[in-house]
Design a protein around this motif. Structure first.
Motif, PDB file in Angstrom:
ATOM      1  N   ASN A 434      32.631  63.999 -18.947  1.00  0.00           N
ATOM      2  CA  ASN A 434      33.670  63.097 -18.429  1.00  0.00           C
ATOM      3  C   ASN A 434      33.120  61.659 -17.235  1.00  0.00           C
ATOM      4  N   SER A 435      32.295  62.311 -16.419  1.00  0.00           N
ATOM      5  CA  SER A 435      32.155  61.099 -15.689  1.00  0.00           C
ATOM      6  C   SER A 435      31.595  59.758 -16.244  1.00  0.00           C
ATOM      7  N   VAL A 436      31.574  59.482 -14.631  1.00  0.00           N
ATOM      8  CA  VAL A 436      31.767  57.462 -15.725  1.00  0.00           C
ATOM      9  C   VAL A 436      30.231  56.887 -14.885  1.00  0.00           C
ATOM     10  N   TYR A 437      29.691  55.748 -15.260  1.00  0.00           N
ATOM     11  CA  TYR A 437      29.200  54.457 -14.828  1.00  0.00           C
ATOM     12  C   TYR A 437      29.751  53.354 -14.500  1.00  0.00           C
ATOM     13  N   GLY A 438      29.805  52.827 -13.283  1.00  0.00           N
ATOM     14  CA  GLY A 438      30.886  52.058 -13.112  1.00  0.00           C
ATOM     15  C   GLY A 438      30.458  51.443 -11.806  1.00  0.00           C
ATOM     16  N   ASN A 439      31.136  50.301 -11.631  1.00  0.00           N
ATOM     17  CA  ASN A 439      30.999  49.572  -9.882  1.00  0.00           C
ATOM     18  C   ASN A 439      32.154  50.441  -9.851  1.00  0.00           C
ATOM     19  N   PRO A 440      31.746  50.996  -8.390  1.00  0.00           N
ATOM     20  CA  PRO A 440      33.583  51.155  -7.202  1.00  0.00           C
ATOM     21  C   PRO A 440      33.852  50.588  -6.466  1.00  0.00           C
ATOM     22  N   ARG A 441      33.240  49.356  -6.345  1.00  0.00           N
ATOM     23  CA  ARG A 441      34.058  48.065  -5.932  1.00  0.00           C
ATOM     24  C   ARG A 441      35.156  49.092  -4.482  1.00  0.00           C
ATOM     25  N   PHE A 442      34.114  48.441  -3.409  1.00  0.00           N
ATOM     26  CA  PHE A 442      34.779  49.146  -2.526  1.00  0.00           C
ATOM     27  C   PHE A 442      34.745  47.836  -2.382  1.00  0.00           C
ATOM     28  N   VAL A 443      36.482  48.246  -0.656  1.00  0.00           N
ATOM     29  CA  VAL A 443      36.997  46.752   0.300  1.00  0.00           C
ATOM     30  C   VAL A 443      36.223  45.808   0.510  1.00  0.00           C
ATOM     31  N   ASN A 444      34.517  46.445   1.494  1.00  0.00           N
ATOM     32  CA  ASN A 444      34.089  46.075   2.192  1.00  0.00           C
ATOM     33  C   ASN A 444      32.676  46.967   2.870  1.00  0.00           C
ATOM     34  N   VAL A 445      32.236  47.321   2.693  1.00  0.00           N
ATOM     35  CA  VAL A 445      31.178  48.125   2.976  1.00  0.00           C
ATOM     36  C   VAL A 445      30.543  47.626   4.126  1.00  0.00           C
ATOM     37  N   TYR A 446      30.818  46.812   4.294  1.00  0.00           N
ATOM     38  CA  TYR A 446      29.895  46.440   5.463  1.00  0.00           C
ATOM     39  C   TYR A 446      31.003  46.745   6.728  1.00  0.00           C
ATOM     40  N   THR A 466      42.976  61.775 -10.610  1.00  0.00           N
ATOM     41  CA  THR A 466      43.205  61.362  -9.445  1.00  0.00           C
ATOM     42  C   THR A 466      41.815  59.811  -9.422  1.00  0.00           C
ATOM     43  N   ASP A 467      42.256  59.269  -8.024  1.00  0.00           N
ATOM     44  CA  ASP A 467      40.585  58.092  -7.695  1.00  0.00           C
ATOM     45  C   ASP A 467      39.688  59.167  -6.965  1.00  0.00           C
ATOM     46  N   ALA A 468      38.184  58.871  -8.088  1.00  0.00           N
ATOM     47  CA  ALA A 468      36.500  59.638  -7.442  1.00  0.00           C
ATOM     48  C   ALA A 468      36.879  58.854  -6.376  1.00  0.00           C
ATOM     49  N   GLY A 469      36.267  59.891  -5.621  1.00  0.00           N
ATOM     50  CA  GLY A 469      35.696  58.341  -3.977  1.00  0.00           C
ATOM     51  C   GLY A 469      36.352  59.674  -2.943  1.00  0.00           C
ATOM     52  N   ALA A 470      36.778  59.146  -1.373  1.00  0.00           N
ATOM     53  CA  ALA A 470      37.062  59.356  -0.259  1.00  0.00           C
ATOM     54  C   ALA A 470      38.344  58.660  -0.526  1.00  0.00           C
ATOM     55  N   PHE A 471      38.145  57.582  -0.865  1.00  0.00           N
ATOM     56  CA  PHE A 471      39.421  56.627   0.253  1.00  0.00           C
ATOM     57  C   PHE A 471      39.751  55.389  -1.416  1.00  0.00           C
ATOM     58  N   PRO A 472      40.714  56.506  -2.078  1.00  0.00           N
ATOM     59  CA  PRO A 472      41.720  56.141  -3.065  1.00  0.00           C
ATOM     60  C   PRO A 472      41.985  54.343  -3.116  1.00  0.00           C
ATOM     61  N   TYR A 473      42.391  54.429  -4.060  1.00  0.00           N
ATOM     62  CA  TYR A 473      42.781  52.513  -4.210  1.00  0.00           C
ATOM     63  C   TYR A 473      44.161  52.287  -3.720  1.00  0.00           C
TER      64      TYR A 473
END
Length: 579
Positions: A434-446, A466-473
């Protein structure tokens, strides 16, 4: 004879001799003097003794001037429960020696002291020591327990014990809070029980500190590169390490734990390693001495780990049972970004974000094949220029995972050497189904903002939706700003108005009331009879409010002035005038 008379008469027959009265007076006076002396001594005992030179301290003292010593200790603690108030003064030590030397004495308090040297604590009974509000070169503790260092500025700090569990040579229950510790030393903060086995439960609390290493290997006046690090934790357990800033501006690791550093929590820390050479990383978990198991059963949660040119997370030899949850592991390297290596087994990785802005994979597995599988769930693994995940000496038996998001910005090979997500899923079956390939579109990695944008492919991917990753939308916040028109007239006991949210938030959380109850007004409606005949220069009439409002706001006049000439003549007179 009443009672008072009888008492008076009786006492009049019991008069004491004059000599007896004088003797009693002397005793009372002496008692008062002795009591006064005791009170004065107590006050003196509570007041610190002013000192202007180095020496042995056996009570409570306060510095009245700056002190100096050469090749010797300045202030030696000579009794238990000593208090040294530096009073903002400075102790300068030239050559060997310590600003404060404490051997086998408990209850020491040092505060408001400045020195280019250290507070030195030695001996297994040198317990319950507090250092506060001081600016020192160091605090060095050997074997003392229940040491508190707070609200101070230091170059280095170390707590060293050599005893195993239950041994008096342990160092345990250290509290380190609200300090700034910064230097170019090889190791800035040290907690270690050395070669003890088994390692003790030290139950130390390390919170709200800023710990910085400016170490540069081989620079003039600085040590060589012998595993430099900001924080070193060895053979300790049950530690709370939270809300600290750990930074290496030069060449040093951030945090290194090894040798049975178990059952500890590392939460809400900010760890940043600059390292322009790419030699040192953010977190290193490893083993060292033979006969010691690898660090296990630790919790790493809500930490932000950044390494400019090397590993953010280096799991060189962790033991089982470690949990990594809601952490950011961010690096910008052409080398290995985050490494799961020999010894890593039976650990849980959940809701983490692994990101490499450099030219190498974001995550690298290099496990031997005889370990318990690690579990990966609801993570984001993203790389800017290479595959998201690469593997070396590894087999899928070492991996259990699902509901992760993988992404590579510029590479068609998401997994190395497997290639696409579909190929990975086929090889890992049934993992990552159930994993996916896709752009996480972080707010600003810089700027380090790894929250998700509304268009992120990671939204809803994780366990339980839930949203994947440490910080949800997080939806952009909108503050409603309502502008309302005037209230309408009261009709049927109700008024209304229209209100508009100037910011168009699309929510009504703070919308003002659009209607309100009211009392309809009563409109007077007066009907009057004809004026009466003029009598005594006055005319009258009767007026009635047909709506019975009970008010007289618009009531017409009920009388008016008049004269006989103004009066209307009777009709018979009018008829005669017409002849």
């Amino acid at each position: 004879m009443n009672f008072f008379t009888s008492v008076t008469e009786q006492t009049s027959f019991r008069k004491f001799p004059r000599k007896t009265i004088v003797f009693i007076s002397i005793i009372i006076t002496a008692s008062a003097i002795i009591t006064g002396i005791h009170l004065m001594n107590r006050v003196r005992a509570q007041s610190p003794t002013p000192i202007t030179s180095c020496g042995t301290v056996t009570g409570s003292v306060i510095l009245q001037s700056n002190l100096a010593s050469t090749n010797d200790d300045c202030l030696r603690v000579g009794a238990n429960n000593v208090t040294i108030n530096g009073n903002g003064k400075t102790v300068t030590v030239t050559g060997s020696g310590h600003a404060v030397f404490n051997y086998l004495k408990s209850g020491l308090t040092v505060r408001n002291l400045n020195s280019n040297s250290d507070v030195y604590i030695n001996g297994d009974s040198s317990d319950s020591v507090t250092v506060a509000n001081s600016d020192l070169a160091a605090v060095n503790d050997f074997y003392g327990d229940n040491i508190t260092v707070k609200d101070s500025t230091l170059d280095t700090i170390s707590f060293v014990g050599t005893g195993s569990a239950g041994d008096p040579n342990n160092v345990d229950h250290v509290v380190l809070t609200n300090n700034t510790i910064r230097s170019a030393a090889n190791k800035v903060v040290i907690f270690t029980a050395g070669d003890a086995s088994p390692c003790p439960s030290t139950a130390d609390v390390i919170t709200n500190n800023t710990m910085i290493s400016d170490h540069v290997c081989g620079a003039a006046g600085q040590p060589t590169c012998d595993e430099p690090m900001v924080v070193f934790l060895q053979c300790t357990a049950d530690i709370i390490f939270s809300n600290n800033t750990v930074q290496a501006t030069g060449l040093a690791q951030g945090i290194r734990i090894r040798d049975e550093t178990d059952n500890s929590t590392f939460t809400n820390n900010n760890i940043w390693v600059a390292d322009p050479n790419g030699d040192f990383g953010g977190i290193n978990i490893t083993s060292g001495n033979s006969g010691k198991h690898h660090p296990q059963n630790n919790v790493w949660q809500n930490n932000f780990v950044r390494s400019n040119n090397d590993l953010a997370l280096n799991l060189q030899s962790p033991g089982p049972g470690n949990v990594f949850e809601n952490n950011i592991f961010w690096t910008n390297t052409s080398g290995t970004a985050n490494l799961m290596n020999d010894g890593s087994n039976g650990n849980i990785f959940k809701h983490n974000t692994f990101f490499n802005a450099g030219s190498s994979p974001a995550l690298f597995f290099d496990y031997p094949n005889n370990r318990t599988a690690d579990t990966f769930s609801s993570n984001i693994v993203a790389a800017a220029e290479q595959s998201a995940l690469a593997v070396g000496q590894w087999s899928f038996a070492r991996y259990t995972g699902d509901r992760n998001l993988f992404w590579s910005t510029s590479s068609s090979t998401v997994f190395s050497p497997q290639g696409s997500l579909a190929s990975w899923q086929s090889a890992a079956n049934p993992d990552d189904a159930n994993s996916v390939y896709g752009n996480p579109r972080f707010v600003n990695v810089y700027t380090g903002d790894f929250h998700l944008q509304a268009s992120s492919a990671a939204i809803g991917v994780g366990e339980g939706g839930t949203d994947a990753g440490a910080f949800p939308y997080q939806a952009a916040s909108c503050t409603e700003d309502w502008s309302c028109g005037p209230w309408s007239p009261c009709v049927n006991s109700l008024q209304s108005r229209s209100c508009v949210d100037v910011n168009n938030c699309g929510t009504t959380a703070s919308q003002p009331a659009l209607t309100q109850s009211c009392v309809s007004p009563c409109i007077e409606n007066w009907t009057c009879t004809a004026w009466s005949a003029c009598s005594n220069d006055q005319q009258t009439r009767t007026c009635t409010d047909t709506n019975s409002c009970g008010t007289t706001v618009s009531q017409p006049p009920a009388s008016q002035s008049c004269s006989a000439a103004d009066a209307t003549p009777p009709s018979s007179i009018l008829n005669l005038q017409a002849l």
